[in-house]
Design an enzyme around this catalytic site. Structure first.
Site, short mmCIF file in Angstrom:
data_model
loop_
_atom_site.label_atom_id
_atom_site.label_comp_id
_atom_site.label_asym_id
_atom_site.label_seq_id
_atom_site.Cartn_x
_atom_site.Cartn_y
_atom_site.Cartn_z
N SER A 149 0.68 -1.12 0.03
CA SER A 149 -0.05 -0.11 -0.07
C SER A 149 1.03 1.15 0.10
O SER A 149 1.95 1.01 0.32
CB SER A 149 -0.89 -0.01 1.53
N TYR A 158 -3.00 -1.22 10.04
CA TYR A 158 -2.77 -1.56 8.91
C TYR A 158 -1.51 -1.23 8.45
O TYR A 158 -0.73 -1.96 7.69
CB TYR A 158 -3.97 -0.53 8.26
N LYS A 188 1.51 -3.41 6.41
CA LYS A 188 1.89 -3.21 4.92
C LYS A 188 3.35 -2.81 5.05
O LYS A 188 4.02 -3.28 4.06
CB LYS A 188 1.10 -2.09 4.47
N1 NAP Z 1 -8.31 -0.08 -2.41
C1 NAP Z 1 -7.38 0.72 -2.10
O1 NAP Z 1 -7.18 1.85 -2.53
C2 NAP Z 1 -5.86 -0.07 -1.83
C3 NAP Z 1 -4.95 0.86 -1.73
C4 NAP Z 1 -3.83 0.22 -1.08
C5 NAP Z 1 -3.69 -1.25 -0.97
N2 NAP Z 1 -4.84 -1.94 -1.11
C6 NAP Z 1 -4.77 -3.32 -0.86
O2 NAP Z 1 -5.27 -4.07 -1.95
C7 NAP Z 1 -5.69 -5.28 -1.59
C8 NAP Z 1 -7.11 -5.49 -2.05
O3 NAP Z 1 -8.08 -4.19 -1.22
P1 NAP Z 1 -9.69 -3.82 -1.54
O4 NAP Z 1 -9.25 -2.27 -1.59
O5 NAP Z 1 -10.00 -4.73 -2.77
O6 NAP Z 1 -10.17 -4.38 -0.45
P2 NAP Z 1 -11.89 -4.74 -0.17
O7 NAP Z 1 -12.62 -4.20 -0.99
O8 NAP Z 1 -12.17 -4.69 1.22
O9 NAP Z 1 -11.69 -6.30 -0.60
C9 NAP Z 1 -11.21 -7.26 0.18
C10 NAP Z 1 -11.07 -8.54 -0.20
O10 NAP Z 1 -10.34 -9.46 0.57
C11 NAP Z 1 -11.17 -10.58 1.01
N3 NAP Z 1 -10.54 -10.91 2.43
C12 NAP Z 1 -10.61 -10.54 3.33
N4 NAP Z 1 -10.39 -11.09 4.33
C13 NAP Z 1 -9.83 -12.31 4.06
C14 NAP Z 1 -9.69 -13.49 4.59
N5 NAP Z 1 -9.35 -13.38 5.79
N6 NAP Z 1 -9.54 -14.72 3.65
C15 NAP Z 1 -9.76 -14.69 2.26
N7 NAP Z 1 -10.27 -13.46 1.84
C16 NAP Z 1 -10.41 -12.31 2.45
C17 NAP Z 1 -12.54 -10.07 0.82
O11 NAP Z 1 -13.31 -10.89 0.78
P3 NAP Z 1 -14.30 -11.68 1.92
O12 NAP Z 1 -14.93 -10.57 2.85
O13 NAP Z 1 -15.51 -12.62 1.20
O14 NAP Z 1 -13.51 -12.47 2.42
C18 NAP Z 1 -12.51 -9.10 -0.28
O15 NAP Z 1 -12.72 -10.04 -1.35
C19 NAP Z 1 -5.70 -5.29 -0.03
O16 NAP Z 1 -4.41 -5.90 0.44
C20 NAP Z 1 -5.45 -3.73 0.48
O17 NAP Z 1 -4.58 -3.57 1.68
C21 NAP Z 1 -5.79 -1.35 -1.45
#
Ligand code: NAP
Length: 225
Positions: A135, A148, A152
């Site tokens: 991140s 968080y 990361k």
């Molecule tokens: N969005 C951003 O701007 C952003 C920025 C920097 C980094 N990131 C990183 O990108 C990645 C994806 O983020 P996102 O924004 O797509 O998050 P999100 O919309 O909250 O989706 C998270 C996904 O992870 C799954 N998940 C959570 N806990 C889990 C577990 N214990 N086992 C299996 N699956 C699990 C959730 O599915 P279920 O609830 O069905 O398990 C969901 O499919 C993360 O690592 C996040 O830290 C995102």
């Protein structure tokens, strides 16, 4: 055609990447916890692709999942450690031990669990790339997201150390995806999340970028820009 393992495919970036890899003709083997999200994916793409209920924080569940997939599909070309959670915005001293533990369990231990059970077969075959989702908050910090940020920053260190252990031709990278309007962003940014691109828009550029990764990227901290 590549075989791509993606954790956290039910929503957000994982879901958008799964759809884009499939659109481009690759095979997706995904996991998540929500039955609703998994069911939708199975109905749309279930024939060639697999979507399983796995909590990445459980080493036993990840082990059983990997064993089954490796037997039927062989070693993956790409492993995307995308599943993640964020703490509710709060100063560190107001985050309960339980919530802190959950963020650590999913964001750090979950990544290690996937690596533990998929990487041996990739090293045996002598190819493949592991992408650990970091991140902007794996390289900088902000108030109210300390748990968080801790996970990361850990991912950045874990990935660099792993890169020093892998044999030639197998690579590990840390990836900052950028800022994308998902459930996670809405949790930490509130209403201003809507100013950022959708996961689908992001996936159109992220997936070609991921498909280009190879041994020369081993140990790098990359950003989708
Ligand atoms: N969005 C951003 O701007 C952003 C920025 C920097 C980094 N990131 C990183 O990108 C990645 C994806 O983020 P996102 O924004 O797509 O998050 P999100 O919309 O909250 O989706 C998270 C996904 O992870 C799954 N998940 C959570 N806990 C889990 C577990 N214990 N086992 C299996 N699956 C699990 C959730 O599915 P279920 O609830 O069905 O398990 C969901 O499919 C993360 O690592 C996040 O830290 C995102």
């Amino acid at each position: 055609m590549k075989t791509v393992v993606i954790t956290g495919v039910t929503r957000g970036l994982g879901r958008a990447m799964a759809e884009e890899f499939i659109r481009l003709g690759h095979v997706v083997l995904g996991c998540g916890r929500s039955e609703q999200g998994l069911g939708e994916l199975r109905r749309r793409f279930g024939k060639w692709h697999e979507f399983d209920r796995v909590d990445v924080a459980s080493d036993e569940q990840v082990q059983a999942w990997a064993k089954r997939l490796l037997k039927s599909r062989g070693a993956p070309d790409l492993v995307l450690n995308n599943a993640g959670v964020i703490n509710r915005n709060a100063p560190l001293w107001k985050v309960s031990s339980e919530e802190f533990g959950r963020v650590i369990d999913v964001n750090i231990k979950g990544v290690a669990n996937v690596i533990r059970h998929f990487v041996p077969v990739m090293t045996e075959r002598g190819s493949g790339v592991v992408v650990n989702f970091s991140s902007g908050w794996g390289r900088s910090t902000d108030a109210e997201v300390a748990p968080y940020c801790a996970t990361k920053w850990a991912i950045e260190g874990l990935t660099q150390a792993l890169a020093q252990e892998l044999p030639a031709r197998v690579a590990a990278v840390a990836l900052n995806p950028g800022v994308i309007n998902t459930d996670m962003l809405q949790s930490c940014f509130g209403g201003s999340a809507s100013a950022y691109p959708s996961a689908e828009q992001w996936a159109r550029k992220a997936v070609p970028f991921l498909l280009e990764l190879g041994p020369r990227h081993n140990g790098q901290s990359l950003t989708v820009s």
